[in-house]
Each structure stands twice: as structure tokens, then as C-alpha cells.
Design an enzyme around this catalytic site. Structure first.
Site, PDB file in Angstrom:
ATOM      1  N   ASP A  20       0.874  -1.166   0.000  1.00  0.00           N
ATOM      2  CA  ASP A  20       0.000   0.000   0.000  1.00  0.00           C
ATOM      3  C   ASP A  20       0.913   1.219   0.000  1.00  0.00           C
ATOM      4  O   ASP A  20       1.526   1.542   1.008  1.00  0.00           O
ATOM      5  CB  ASP A  20      -0.898  -0.024   1.255  1.00  0.00           C
ATOM      6  CG  ASP A  20      -1.700   1.264   1.427  1.00  0.00           C
ATOM      7  OD1 ASP A  20      -1.642   2.142   0.545  1.00  0.00           O
ATOM      8  OD2 ASP A  20      -2.392   1.384   2.463  1.00  0.00           O
ATOM      9  N   LYS A  82       2.678  11.345  -3.289  1.00  0.00           N
ATOM     10  CA  LYS A  82       1.638  10.685  -4.084  1.00  0.00           C
ATOM     11  C   LYS A  82       0.748  11.697  -4.798  1.00  0.00           C
ATOM     12  O   LYS A  82       0.211  11.422  -5.867  1.00  0.00           O
ATOM     13  CB  LYS A  82       0.803   9.805  -3.162  1.00  0.00           C
ATOM     14  CG  LYS A  82      -0.145   8.844  -3.860  1.00  0.00           C
ATOM     15  CD  LYS A  82      -0.752   7.911  -2.843  1.00  0.00           C
ATOM     16  CE  LYS A  82      -1.747   6.962  -3.463  1.00  0.00           C
ATOM     17  NZ  LYS A  82      -2.299   6.064  -2.432  1.00  0.00           N
ATOM     18  N   GLU A 181      -7.384   0.602  -4.380  1.00  0.00           N
ATOM     19  CA  GLU A 181      -7.367   0.509  -2.920  1.00  0.00           C
ATOM     20  C   GLU A 181      -8.690   0.026  -2.310  1.00  0.00           C
ATOM     21  O   GLU A 181      -8.686  -0.895  -1.493  1.00  0.00           O
ATOM     22  CB  GLU A 181      -6.926   1.849  -2.328  1.00  0.00           C
ATOM     23  CG  GLU A 181      -5.418   2.035  -2.520  1.00  0.00           C
ATOM     24  CD  GLU A 181      -4.944   3.479  -2.494  1.00  0.00           C
ATOM     25  OE1 GLU A 181      -5.740   4.359  -2.130  1.00  0.00           O
ATOM     26  OE2 GLU A 181      -3.782   3.727  -2.845  1.00  0.00           O
ATOM     27  N   ASP A 203     -13.325   5.066   1.214  1.00  0.00           N
ATOM     28  CA  ASP A 203     -11.887   5.128   1.496  1.00  0.00           C
ATOM     29  C   ASP A 203     -11.415   6.581   1.484  1.00  0.00           C
ATOM     30  O   ASP A 203     -11.201   7.165   0.418  1.00  0.00           O
ATOM     31  CB  ASP A 203     -11.152   4.290   0.427  1.00  0.00           C
ATOM     32  CG  ASP A 203      -9.630   4.302   0.610  1.00  0.00           C
ATOM     33  OD1 ASP A 203      -9.141   4.988   1.525  1.00  0.00           O
ATOM     34  OD2 ASP A 203      -8.944   3.619  -0.171  1.00  0.00           O
TER      35      ASP A 203
END
Lengths: 616, 187, 137
Positions: A20, A82, A181, A203
């Protein structure tokens, strides 16, 4: 004194780990015999902060150490990278206002970030994090790790996915699959339940928001629809708190510290602590100290909720659209799974509960569930997990630009991937040799409102009268959600060459160059690790010998034997700093051999005295 | 590696019918996915991986096409030579064109109008949606009729109904877009 | 994809939008549609009955930009032509002029069909009347 050897068996297949790669934290997990497990780092922490620092010594450090350096060396550190993956300079102007990214001037097609005196692309920085996770996994698994499944936000576009895959390659990992994800979370969640039904995964991560709705049926995890926002997350909440604190500080101290990297980083840490406490208590203090001056402010949950209400609200629109796209009524959704640290916030939970009319599931650790799911997918790919299969979708429509900048859609969003479409193209003027195809991703009608993916140049077309050439172009979105384009001449059936110019991101050549650079480094890293391990072993044996020299048994040895031991100790000390683990190990081995008799004698004495003591 | 049937019905092992049981189709889709999905070929040769990728892309396209009754009907019509791409305006009855043109004109007049026009738009939306639902019911009956009789005339009627439905759907979308835009605009 | 300025101009500022009295004996009306994308196109020609020359042309199209540009171009081209010359306009001419991509070729077909339908309507009106078109064709 030989260290315990764990034999993993030679015929055991190569491990595939699940990673992850998060905005705030990253994790690596692997599939045990039956269950996915998170692999902790050397410091025992399961979460590796996604922070990278280039030390003044020129060394790259990642994780908790880098997080500390974020405060002392803000100009040499980077976090939340990210947010920049697969994006162009014009995309990130908003982020630049809020995040201290030091973007190198003139980096156009690919952003470059300055760390001290060096510059790196976002995939390279992500690769440092991946390499750390790889090393953590290798330390625990005892074998080299070369294959991985990496998770990405479901709403990541092609360029962001490609950048993530590039990061894996640069880190020396073969990325077997990019998994969304929320889908990974569903996989971890559904593994044991073996329950059928409709599950929504909400999420809210550090920097991205995803909502996915899945149908679980007999081990099949079919994603019905997905939606989200690739720049919405916990970071935004932190920024709200930082902004009010900065205002306060300016009023109280009469000083604007917002341009001081160290001051802002310390403040960021202080507000995050307060934010996290607020999930459990009705009020928490932001406690901040900088250069001897103190600032304190109580934030009540009430105020906090006013501050973040619109952020929470912004997640609900995508949720509603997702339910609509899945062609479901809210009542048909059986369960809601919460993922991401920000879902600990009571207001978020309430909003989700109200919208979905179901109590959200929080029994899995929201920080770990994605990595666990990635490990399950790794298990599926390597054949260790049977009966489970993921059917995911593409989050955005794919189209080509036509007349007047209008988009003609070829593959619609929420299509199960792999998905393909074939379109034929022709020439407009006689003898034309090239056709340029502009591929975009997004839902808007005009190409300029969509995300430009790439320009494909169909080259070396046979010269023919206008409109006679017929080039069939196949657009294929693979199981990673990444576009592949192939073309052939429909008349001759021969493969047509296609030149790809990605709108954002690295060309293949650039990635190759970074890989070869990183392979040298990986070799260096691997060597450094082996030297470090040899040092640990040498330290252990040297300490043991030192202690044994005070033992009675030592004096029972012959002078010759004692001389041999001293000689071996000295030889080991000489090679200790030689940076050659094989040499160190050979001297350890030698010292081990010459102290064998001593060890036996000491053992006997110890056993005898033990027997005496217990009087059997 | 057996070749993948390029015909969607054949791929699913189904009779070429217009009415399909969605649950049976889903079951077949899942079982074929378990056979072809690239996830199950990761450790195989590059050729086998490519095969899995291509096969699954076809399978997914096929499922998407057959799952929705309208795209399924288009597919079956095409199979039977009623290709929409080739027909141009020739098969569209002039009355339908007149009707659609008038509806579009009316919609255009309502555009950019005031509150009153909004009410009229909402009215129009209801009307168009009603027309769409009527066509859907009509199609359902004709699907069953075709499956029973295999009569090409029925296919021709279905062709007409589908064309009409496209126009009506466009109108519904246009009105919806208009209503959303006027709602979002600051008052 | 590069488009000539002329094309974009047709797209952004379509010419001759409007309508004429369809009951006028000198007006031919063509109403066509492309069901694949839900386009409808109405094209009208006003013909001088003594010369057979098209004096005016109007259109109204509900559809995508390519359909609008195609019909706009068609009305420009037919002006000043005789009805028979207008019939010689082919969709490929429109495709070439506008550099339409393959996915939008049907829009040019629509424009060609619209001209044909309008001419046919005009001729129908005159067949029963003076009937000179029969002799002309």
C-alpha cells in the site's frame, strides 16, 4: 554461536508482496499460509511514513527517520509525494499553495522535486519508499523480493497508474498488478466472511478519496461502480487547522511563520496530534512550540466539525453518483466498509451512516486493510489463494478528440477491465503518411476539460488517395487500468507502427535510465545490508569471546590455543571495516572454530554447576 | 489455448435470443471469468498472458453488450443485417423526424427561460420519460415475439422502436442537463 | 487533429441557420436524421422556378458539432447552384472539406441526404404543377 538459520526451503516459489503506497504512510504485507500479515520495519513499526530525506551525507532515508528529518531538514525532505504522481505542473498549482514541494523551475512534462542539491521525479521518490518496503520484507522473509502488487486509488487516471508502475520498476520490483485501494480493502474484508451481498467501500486516505461498490458472490468480487476525488483527504483537514493556527500565531506573536519550513512542519505535527485526539475526546489542544515561543489553542469537536464540514460533504457527491452508476437503490447496499485513517473521525462515520443508512464496518484496522488486501491479491496471482477473483472497472471514460475538440467516447467509465474498443481511422489528404490521435480520459464533452493521456502518431501509412487508407486502432485497458494501443492496416493486415507521446509522465527511455541507475544502487543497498548483518554477527561473537576470556575455562586452554584466539580476534578486528561481508564472515568463521573447544568446556562447567545446584 | 468465439452469444454458449435471464448470464460470465481472467495467468508464459488478456477483454465487452437489453438488441440486429451504421436516415419514418424536430424546437425555446420555462421543462421531462417507458414496454413485447417467431419483420419493427428510443433518450438527457444547469446557477 | 480555420468557423458560427415557409411552392424541405447519435437535420432550399437556381438555403440541426458544420457547409455550397448541380454534391466532398474523422462521417452523409430530400420535396411540388423538372432531368 552460529545464528539460527531459518530454512524457507529451496523449492518454495518466489514471494509476491502486497504494497500500500500511501500518501501519508506505506505498508508492505504478505500472505502467510492462510492470512495476510503486515511486515513491520526494522524499528518494529508497521506503518512506514511516506517521507523521504536526502541526508547531508548524500544518503536516502525513508520512514520514521525521514519524518524526524522533516523538521530538522525540511529542504532535504519530501512528504505526500503521491499527490504529484503522474501529474503536470499546471495540475498542481493548488497543491503548491498548500504543500512545501520544491518544484524545479522549467520541469514541464515531468515534475522534478528538489531535495538538497539533487532533484528527483515523483516516481523516483516513490521508488525510495518502495525500496524501503522491499528491504523490510526481505529482512523478515529472508529471501529476495522481486515481485509485488501495489495499490492505487481507484480514481487514479492512466498517467497516475503508469507513474506508480514506473516507481515499482525503478525500485527493482516487477509490478504484477496495480489494484484499486477500495477493492483491495474489500478483498481483505471478504476473505473470511465468504458472504454474498453488496458492499460499499468508503476510502478517505491522506490525499485521495475513493468510493467503490462491489458485488460479492461466491468468491467473485465484482466492482459495479467507482467514483472519487484524487485530491481530497486527511491532508486537507490538516491544512485547515494549520491555516487557523498560523493566523492565531501571526496575531499573537506578530510574526508570519508560514514561510518557515521547519515552523510549518512542527505545526503540522501538532495539529495532526490534536486532530487524532479529537476522534476520541470532545476537545483537544494544539500545542506548539517554536524557538522558545509557545502557542496553544483548544479545538472543540464542534469547531472542528464546522471547519471540516465541507470536506466531509465533498465525499458525499461521489458516493451518490457511485450508487446511481451501480444502478442500485441505497437500500440494496448491505454493508459499508471504512478505509483510511480519516474514517476514524466521528463526523465522517456519521455522514456515511446517514447516507448509506447502514452502520459502517470498522472492525478492520483502516490503516492496514488496503495492504492486507494487496497481499491477498498477491496470493491470488501466485496461486496461493484459490477461489477468489477480482473483477475491477476503469474509473474514467476513455475517448478520442474529434472535430471542434469534442470527445468521442470509446470505453465508458465503470466498464469491467480488461476492456477494449476498436476504431478505424483514415487520411484526409492524398498521400498523407501520418494520423495523429489524441486520447483523453474523463467525462466531459470537450477534450480540453478532460485529462490528456497521450498523442498517438500512426506512422508510415501507405500513401493513398484521401480517405482510402484504413487503420484499425485497438484501445485496450488492461487489468491494471493502463491503456495499451495497437494499430494495424486493415487492407494489408500488417501491424502499424504507433509512436506514443505521453502528455504527462516518463517516457520508456527515461524509466529505463532510472532503472539502470537504481540497479546499481540496489546492488549497493544489498551489499550494505549484508555488511551490516556481518557486523552484527561479528559484534556478537567478539562480545562473547571477551566475556569468555574472563571465564576459568579460558585459563585451562594451552598457551597455543589462547594465542590462536587472540590472533583470530585481531584478524576479525582488522577486516571489520573492510566493507566486505565475505571477508568478515570468513574471519567470524575462523574465530568460531578456534573458540569451539573453549565453548564446549564452558558449556560442561555450566552444566555441571547446574546439576550441582539442582541436586537431582 | 482454444480460440475465443468472436460471436458474443456463442462465447456464452447461448441461443441467439432477445430475451435473456440476467441471472443465468451473470452465472456464465463469472464462470468464464474464472477460466480466462489475467489474474490466473500471471505466472504463465507471455503468450498465455496475452491470450488471457485478449480473451477477457472480449468476454467483458460481450457481457457489457448482452447484459443491457438495448445494446443486446442492437447486437442481434447487426448480426441479422440491420446495421445501424449503414442505414443513414433511410429507415427513419418521416413522422418520427418531424416529431423529434418539433420536440427539440420546443426544448430550445424553453432553454434560458425563466421560472415558468422551468416548470414547462419539468413537464417536458415527465413527458419524454413517459415516452421512453412506453417504448421499453413495447420493446419487451416485441423481443418475446421475435424469440417465438423468428420473424424478420419483427426485427424491422424493433429497429424502428430502437431508433425512436435513441431520439427520446437524447431528449430526456437534454432536458435533464438543462434542469440541472438551471438548478446549479445562482439565483 | 488539425482543423482548418474555416471548419472551426463553420462549427462556431454556423451560417444560414433558420427556416422558411415549408408551404411555399418554391421551397423544398428535407428532414433527415441519424438515429445512431440522435441527430435531426432540417435543410430548406428556395428555388427560382424559372431558372432552377437555388437562391437561398437555410438549415436547423439538432446534433453534434460535425453535423452542424456539415449542414452549414452544405447550405453555403448549394446557393447559386441549380437543383441538379446541388444533387452532385457528395458526402465525401464534405468529409474532405471538413476533415471529418471516421466516427463522424455519417454526419456528412446526413447533409448529403438532406440536400437530396430537399430537392426531391421541391420537385414533388412542381411535378403536379408545371412539371418542367421532369423535362430537365
Amino acid at each position: 554461536m552460529t545464528p539460527l538459520q531459518i530454512d524457507f526451503g529451496k523449492d518454495q516459489q518466489e514471494p509476491v508482496v502486497g504494497i500500500d503506497l500511501g500518501t501519508t504512510n506505506s505498508l508492505v504485507a504478505h500472505m502467510d499460509l492462510t492470512h495476510p500479515r503486515v511486515i513491520p520495519g526494522e524499528d518494529g513499526d508497521r506503518l512506514v511514513p511516506s517521507v523521504v530525506t536526502l541526508t547531508r551525507g548524500g544518503e536516502i532515508i525513508v520512514g520514521n527517520e525521514a519524518r524526524k528529518a522533516l523538521i530538522s531538514e525540511p529542504d532535504r525532505s519530501v512528504y505526500s509525494i503521491k499527490r504529484l504522481m503522474g501529474r503536470g505542473v499546471e495540475d498542481i498549482q493548488e497543491e503548491l499553495k498548500l504543500f512545501p514541494f520544491r518544484v524545479v523551475e522549467g520541469s514541464e512534462q515531468v515534475i522534478r522535486i528538489k531535495l538538497g542539491e539533487r532533484t528527483f521525479t515523483p516516481p523516483e521518490i516513490s521508488a525510495f519508499i518502495l525500496r524501503q518496503l522491499k528491504a523490510n520484507a526481505e529482512a523478515v522473509l529472508g529471501v529476495q523480493v522481486r515481485k509485488a502488487v501495489i495499490t492505487v486509488p481507484a480514481y487514479f487516471n492512466d498517467a497516475q497508474r503508469q507513474a506508480t508502475k514506473d516507481a515499482g520498476r525503478i525500485a527493482g520490483l516487477e509490478v504484477l498488478r496495480l489494484v484499486n485501494e477500495p477493492t483491495a480493502a474489500a478483498l481483505a474484508y471478504g476473505l473470511d466472511k465468504r458472504r454474498d451481498g453488496i458492499v460499499a467501500v468508503y476510502d478517505l486516505g491522506g490525499g485521495t478519496f475513493d468510493i467503490s461498490i462491489l458485488k460479492l458472490h461466491d468468491g467473485i468480487f465484482e466492482v459495479l461502480a467507482t467514483n472519487g476525488d484524487t485530491h481530497l483527504g486527511g491532508d486537507d483537514i490538516d491544512n485547515r487547522l494549520i491555516r487557523i493556527a498560523l493566523e492565531d500565531i501571526q496575531n499573537e506573536w506578530g510574526e508570519d511563520v508560514s514561510h518557515n519550513g521547519e515552523a510549518v512542519q512542527l505545526l503540522r505535527r501538532a495539529v495532526i496530534e490534536a486532530k487524532e485526539r479529537l476522534s476520541f475526546v470532545p476537545a483537544a489542544n494544539i500545542e506548539y512550540e517554536f524557538k522558545g515561543r509557545k502557542y496553544q489553542r483548544e479545538i472543540t469537536r464542534e469547531l472542528f466539525e464546522i471547519l471540516i464540514a465541507d470536506i466531509v460533504d465533498r465525499t458525499l457527491g461521489p458516493c451518490r453518483n457511485c450508487i446511481k452508476d451501480a444502478e442500485l437503490a441505497v437500500e440494496q447496499i448491505d454493508e459499508v466498509v471504512m478505509v483510511g485513517g480519516s474514517t476514524r473521525i466521528p463526523m465522517v462515520r456519521n455522514a456515511v451512516e446517514v447516507l448509506f443508512r447502514a452502520k459502517p464496518h470498522t472492525d478492520l484496522n483502516p490503516d492496514e486493510v488496503v495492504a492486507l488486501g494487496a497481499a491477498v491479491q498477491a496470493g491470488i496471482l501466485s496461486g496461493n489463494v484459490e477461489g477468489q477473483l477480482l473483477l475491477d472497472v476503469t474509473p474514467l471514460s476513455l475517448g478520442i478528440e474529434t472535430m471542434g475538440g469534442v470527445v468521442s467516447k470509446l470505453i465508458h467509465r465503470n466498464s469491467t477491465i480488461p476492456a477494449s474498443a476498436t476504431e478505424s481511422f483514415t487520411t484526409a489528404v492524398e498521400g498523407q503518411r501520418n494520423v495523429l490521435i489524441h486520447v483523453v480520459q474523463g467525462e466531459r464533452e470537450l477534450a480540453r476539460d478532460c485529462r490528456s493521456l497521450a498523442r498517438f502518431d500512426l506512422k508510415d501509412i501507405d500513401p493513398l488517395p484521401a480517405g482510402m487508407a484504413r487503420i484499425e486502432v485497438r484501445f485496450l485497458i488492461d487489468a491494471n487500468g493502463i491503456l495499451n494501443v495497437t494499430a494495424r492496416d486493415a487492407r494489408t493486415g500488417k501491424e502499424q507502427s504507433v509512436d506514443v507521446k505521453p502528455s504527462y509522465g516518463l517516457t520508456d527511455e527515461q524509466v529505463e535510465a532510472m532503472i539502470s541507475e537504481s540497479i546499481d544502487r540496489a546492488a549497493e543497498d544489498f551489499k550494505a545490508r549484508q555488511v551490516a548483518e556481518a557486523h552484527v554477527e561479528a559484534d556478537t561473537i567478539l562480545a562473547a569471546v571477551e566475556k569468555a576470556r574472563k571465564n576459568d575455562a579460558y585459563f585451562e586452554l594451552s598457551e597455543e590455543e589462547r594465542r590462536e584466539i587472540t590472533k583470530s580476534v585481531n584478524e576479525l578486528l582488522v577486516v571489520y571495516h573492510a566493507d566486505d561481508h565475505l571477508l568478515i564472515r570468513s574471519k567470524i568463521e575462523q574465530l568460531n572454530n578456534v573458540t569451539m573447544k573453549l565453548a564446549e568446556m564452558m558449556m560442561n562447567t555450566a552444566v555441571k554447576s547446574a546439576l550441582k545446584g539442582t541436586k537431582i | 489455448m482454444e480460440p475465443i468465439p468472436s460471436n458474443y452469444y456463442d462465447l456464452f454458449g447461448l441461443e441467439h435470443r432477445l430475451a435473456l435471464d440476467p441471472r443465468d448470464l451473470e452465472k456464465r460470465f463469472y464462470s468464464l471469468s474464472r477460466k480466462f481472467h489475467p489474474d490466473l495467468y500471471t505466472l504463465k508464459s507471455p503468450e498465455e498472458q496475452q491470450y488471457a488478456l485478449d480473451a477477457t477483454a472480449i468476454l467483458n465487452d460481450a457481457y457489457r453488450t448482452l447484459r443491457d437489453p438495448l445494446t443486446r438488441a442492437e447486437y442481434l440486429l447487426k448480426e441479422n443485417g440491420f446495421d445501424i451504421g449503414e442505414q443513414g436516415s433511410k429507415n427513419v419514418p418521416p413522422e418520427l423526424l418531424e416529431e423529434v424536430f418539433e420536440l427539440n424546437m420546443a426544448l430550445e425555446e424553453l432553454r434560458g427561460g425563466d421560472e415558468e420555462a422551468r416548470a414547462a421543462l419539468a413537464e417536458a421531462q415527465k413527458k419524454f420519460a413517459g415516452m421512453r417507458d412506453d417504448i421499453d414496454r413495447e420493446l419487451e413485447t416485441k423481443f418475446a415475439e421475435y424469440d417465438r417467431t423468428r420473424n424478420r419483420d419483427v426485427l424491422s419493427e424493433i429497429r424502428g422502436s430502437l431508433n425512436r428510443r435513441r431520439y427520446v433518450r437524447n431528449l430526456v438527457n437534454e432536458v435533464e442537463k438543462e434542469l440541472v444547469e438551471t438548478t446549479d446557477a445562482p439565483r | 487533429m488539425a482543423y482548418s480555420n474555416k471548419v472551426l468557423d463553420h462549427y462556431n458560427h454556423p451560417r444560414n441557420v433558420g427556416s422558411m415557409d415549408k408551404n411555399d411552392p418554391n421551397v423544398g424541405t428535407g428532414m433527415v436524421g441519424a438515429p445512431e447519435c440522435g441527430d435531426v437535420m432540417k435543410l430548406q432550399l428556395k428555388v427560382n422556378p424559372s431558372t432552377g437556381v437555388i437562391e437561398d438555403a437555410k438549415f436547423k440541426t439538432f446534433g453534434c458539432g460535425s453535423a452542424i458544420a456539415s449542414s452549414s457547409l452544405a447550405t453555403e455550397w448549394v446557393r447559386g447552384k441549380t437543383v441538379d448541380e446541388a444533387l452532385a454534391i457528395k458526402n465525401t466532398d464534405i468529409v474532405n472539406e471538413l476533415s471529418l474523422p471516421p466516427v463522424k462521417i455519417h454526419c456528412s452523409v446526413l447533409a448529403e441526404d438532406a440536400i437530396k430530400a430537399a430537392v426531391a420535396d421541391y420537385k414533388r411540388k412542381h411535378e403536379t404543377g408545371e412539371g418542367f423538372e421532369k423535362a430537365a432531368s
